[in-house]
Motif scaffolding. Sequence first.
Motif, PDB file in Angstrom:
ATOM      1  N   UNK A   1      -1.332  -5.368  -9.997  1.00  6.22           N
ATOM      2  CA  UNK A   1      -1.449  -6.736 -10.517  1.00  6.22           C
ATOM      3  C   UNK A   1      -0.250  -7.594 -10.138  1.00  6.22           C
ATOM      4  N   UNK A   2       0.946  -7.034 -10.226  1.00  6.68           N
ATOM      5  CA  UNK A   2       2.143  -7.787  -9.879  1.00  6.68           C
ATOM      6  C   UNK A   2       2.106  -8.232  -8.417  1.00  6.68           C
ATOM      7  N   UNK A   3       1.749  -7.308  -7.558  1.00  7.51           N
ATOM      8  CA  UNK A   3       1.711  -7.630  -6.132  1.00  7.51           C
ATOM      9  C   UNK A   3       0.615  -8.646  -5.844  1.00  7.51           C
ATOM     10  N   UNK A   4      -0.546  -8.464  -6.441  1.00  8.59           N
ATOM     11  CA  UNK A   4      -1.654  -9.409  -6.232  1.00  8.59           C
ATOM     12  C   UNK A   4      -1.258 -10.810  -6.669  1.00  8.59           C
TER      13      UNK A   4
ATOM     14  N   UNK B   1       0.824  -1.201   0.000  1.00  2.97           N
ATOM     15  CA  UNK B   1       0.000   0.000   0.000  1.00  2.97           C
ATOM     16  C   UNK B   1       0.860   1.253   0.000  1.00  2.97           C
ATOM     17  N   UNK B   2       1.972   1.207   0.720  1.00  4.16           N
ATOM     18  CA  UNK B   2       2.882   2.352   0.742  1.00  4.16           C
ATOM     19  C   UNK B   2       3.453   2.611  -0.653  1.00  4.16           C
ATOM     20  N   UNK B   3       3.910   1.572  -1.316  1.00  4.62           N
ATOM     21  CA  UNK B   3       4.466   1.713  -2.671  1.00  4.62           C
ATOM     22  C   UNK B   3       3.411   2.271  -3.617  1.00  4.62           C
ATOM     23  N   UNK B   4       2.221   1.735  -3.564  1.00  7.45           N
ATOM     24  CA  UNK B   4       1.142   2.167  -4.449  1.00  7.45           C
ATOM     25  C   UNK B   4       0.777   3.631  -4.174  1.00  7.45           C
ATOM     26  N   UNK B   5       0.667   3.997  -2.916  1.00  7.70           N
ATOM     27  CA  UNK B   5       0.334   5.375  -2.563  1.00  7.70           C
ATOM     28  C   UNK B   5       1.428   6.350  -3.009  1.00  7.70           C
ATOM     29  N   UNK B   6       2.672   5.969  -2.824  1.00  5.40           N
ATOM     30  CA  UNK B   6       3.782   6.833  -3.240  1.00  5.40           C
ATOM     31  C   UNK B   6       3.811   7.000  -4.761  1.00  5.40           C
TER      32      UNK B   6
ATOM     33  N   UNK C   1       0.551   2.033 -15.251  1.00  6.98           N
ATOM     34  CA  UNK C   1       1.692   1.585 -14.448  1.00  6.98           C
ATOM     35  C   UNK C   1       1.254   1.290 -13.015  1.00  6.98           C
ATOM     36  N   UNK C   2       0.334   2.079 -12.493  1.00 10.64           N
ATOM     37  CA  UNK C   2      -0.188   1.815 -11.153  1.00 10.64           C
ATOM     38  C   UNK C   2      -0.947   0.486 -11.130  1.00 10.64           C
ATOM     39  N   UNK C   3      -1.727   0.236 -12.174  1.00  4.43           N
ATOM     40  CA  UNK C   3      -2.444  -1.038 -12.273  1.00  4.43           C
ATOM     41  C   UNK C   3      -1.457  -2.192 -12.400  1.00  4.43           C
TER      42      UNK C   3
END
Length: 97
Positions: free
Chosen positions: A84-87, A13-18, A78-80
């Motif tokens: 997706x990678x993390x999921x 979540x931190x990576x995604x938010x940043x 890129x955010x998606x």
Amino acid sequence: MAQKVNLREAEYLYIKEELEKMHADQLTHISAFIEEIKTLVTSQDIFCVNKTSVKIADMLDVILNDIVPLLEQAFLDSEAGVSNMVTKTMEIDFVHY
């Protein structure tokens, strides 16, 4: 959850938010820069050359209306991709380990 690769949900979540924050900041800066240049070339008090200023303003409109939306979509993609990678990593890790 994600025990093998040690990827924790809070870290994700931190990576995604940043990433989202960085993208929003970049788009804000681009739009502000375009508006500053537009003001510079269209204000009679600063720098205005009849034919050149009109062409620059037109070019800035193309950037703002045609290029920036493509950039916004690339950022969303890129955010998606990160999501997706993390999921998938978490799903594979959870199932196989």
